[in-house]
Write a protein that holds these residues in place. Structure first.
Motif, PDB file in Angstrom:
ATOM      1  N   MET A  90      48.465  35.878  46.380  1.00 46.65           N
ATOM      2  CA  MET A  90      47.371  36.112  45.470  1.00 46.65           C
ATOM      3  C   MET A  90      46.477  37.203  46.050  1.00 46.65           C
ATOM      4  SD  MET A  90      45.058  33.102  43.816  1.00 46.65           S
ATOM      5  CE  MET A  90      46.042  32.412  42.526  1.00 46.65           C
ATOM      6  N   GLY A  91      46.189  38.208  45.256  1.00 46.72           N
ATOM      7  CA  GLY A  91      45.370  39.309  45.718  1.00 46.72           C
ATOM      8  C   GLY A  91      43.884  39.023  45.600  1.00 46.72           C
ATOM      9  N   LEU A  92      43.104  39.956  46.140  1.00 47.57           N
ATOM     10  CA  LEU A  92      41.651  39.825  46.122  1.00 47.57           C
ATOM     11  C   LEU A  92      41.119  39.768  44.687  1.00 47.57           C
ATOM     12  CD1 LEU A  92      39.012  39.693  47.666  1.00 47.57           C
ATOM     13  CD2 LEU A  92      39.001  42.178  47.752  1.00 47.57           C
ATOM     14  N   ASN A  93      41.673  40.604  43.802  1.00 48.59           N
ATOM     15  CA  ASN A  93      41.228  40.607  42.406  1.00 48.59           C
ATOM     16  C   ASN A  93      41.521  39.288  41.713  1.00 48.59           C
ATOM     17  OD1 ASN A  93      40.160  43.156  42.525  1.00 48.59           O
ATOM     18  ND2 ASN A  93      42.017  44.167  41.772  1.00 48.59           N
ATOM     19  N   ASP A  94      42.643  38.640  42.068  1.00 51.40           N
ATOM     20  CA  ASP A  94      42.972  37.339  41.487  1.00 51.40           C
ATOM     21  C   ASP A  94      41.944  36.289  41.891  1.00 51.40           C
ATOM     22  OD1 ASP A  94      45.228  38.349  40.254  1.00 51.40           O
ATOM     23  OD2 ASP A  94      46.555  37.809  41.915  1.00 51.40           O
ATOM     24  N   GLN A 141      38.819  36.893  42.823  1.00 49.60           N
ATOM     25  CA  GLN A 141      37.555  37.231  42.162  1.00 49.60           C
ATOM     26  C   GLN A 141      37.587  36.785  40.699  1.00 49.60           C
ATOM     27  OE1 GLN A 141      37.275  41.434  42.951  1.00 49.60           O
ATOM     28  NE2 GLN A 141      36.063  41.125  44.807  1.00 49.60           N
ATOM     29  N   SER A 142      38.724  36.972  40.052  1.00 53.18           N
ATOM     30  CA  SER A 142      38.865  36.575  38.663  1.00 53.18           C
ATOM     31  C   SER A 142      38.768  35.059  38.520  1.00 53.18           C
ATOM     32  CB  SER A 142      40.208  37.065  38.118  1.00 53.18           C
ATOM     33  OG  SER A 142      40.361  36.661  36.785  1.00 53.18           O
ATOM     34  N   GLU A 143      39.385  34.331  39.442  1.00 51.48           N
ATOM     35  CA  GLU A 143      39.284  32.869  39.434  1.00 51.48           C
ATOM     36  C   GLU A 143      37.846  32.430  39.639  1.00 51.48           C
ATOM     37  OE1 GLU A 143      41.832  30.283  41.753  1.00 51.48           O
ATOM     38  OE2 GLU A 143      43.398  31.809  41.648  1.00 51.48           O
ATOM     39  N   TRP A 144      37.176  33.045  40.603  1.00 49.54           N
ATOM     40  CA  TRP A 144      35.782  32.695  40.875  1.00 49.54           C
ATOM     41  C   TRP A 144      34.906  32.994  39.665  1.00 49.54           C
ATOM     42  CZ3 TRP A 144      32.849  29.666  43.409  1.00 49.54           C
ATOM     43  CH2 TRP A 144      31.486  29.896  43.474  1.00 49.54           C
ATOM     44  N   LYS A 145      35.160  34.104  38.994  1.00 50.31           N
ATOM     45  CA  LYS A 145      34.383  34.483  37.822  1.00 50.31           C
ATOM     46  C   LYS A 145      34.578  33.461  36.696  1.00 50.31           C
ATOM     47  CE  LYS A 145      33.084  38.702  35.513  1.00 50.31           C
ATOM     48  NZ  LYS A 145      33.335  40.111  35.363  1.00 50.31           N
ATOM     49  N   ARG A 146      35.821  33.056  36.456  1.00 50.01           N
ATOM     50  CA  ARG A 146      36.087  32.036  35.435  1.00 50.01           C
ATOM     51  C   ARG A 146      35.431  30.721  35.810  1.00 50.01           C
ATOM     52  NH1 ARG A 146      41.398  34.039  35.572  1.00 50.01           N
ATOM     53  NH2 ARG A 146      42.035  32.229  36.772  1.00 50.01           N
TER      54      ARG A 146
END
Length: 124
Positions: A1-5, A7-12
């Motif tokens: 899982m990349g950094l953007n993934d 961040q996206s999880e945290w945002k959701r």
């Protein structure tokens, strides 16, 4: 899982709290029964402070208050979902709304009984 993934999880995840908070605020603003439960809850909390409740009494009251407010939120959600499906009278829609309201009533009665058990000895 990349950094953007991540961040996206945290945002959701963080947005889910915002959605929940929005639901609570909307219910406070628009639902008379929730406002009544909230007002009574504040009176109970004030009374508990004045009467110096024990730790276990506070825990019980907080569970009762949290349960009552949560159940009222669920009742509101169910009512809105039913209203979204049909504006017309339908016996099943009425049955669903009545059952949800009945669940709130059962919990409210239980809360009152437990509240009396806690508060009456303090007042006597």
């Amino acid at each position: 899982m990349g950094l953007n993934d991540h961040q996206s999880e945290w945002k959701r995840f963080s947005k889910s709290f915002l959605f929940a908070w929005n639901g609570i605020i909307r219910t406070v603003k628009h639902e008379r029964n929730f406002q009544i439960h909230l007002f009574i809850s504040l009176i109970i909390l004030l009374s508990g402070s004045i009467l110096s409740l024990s730790r276990i009494e506070w825990i019980i009251l907080l569970f009762l208050i949290g349960g009552m407010l949560s159940l009222e939120l669920m009742n509101t959600a169910l009512e809105r979902a039913v209203d979204l499906i049909t504006k017309d009278y339908h016996p099943l829609a009425k049955a669903a709304k009545d059952a949800a309201a009945g669940a709130v009533l059962v919990y409210a009665l239980l809360s009152v009984i437990i509240g009396l058990i806690i508060f009456i000895p303090k007042l006597i």
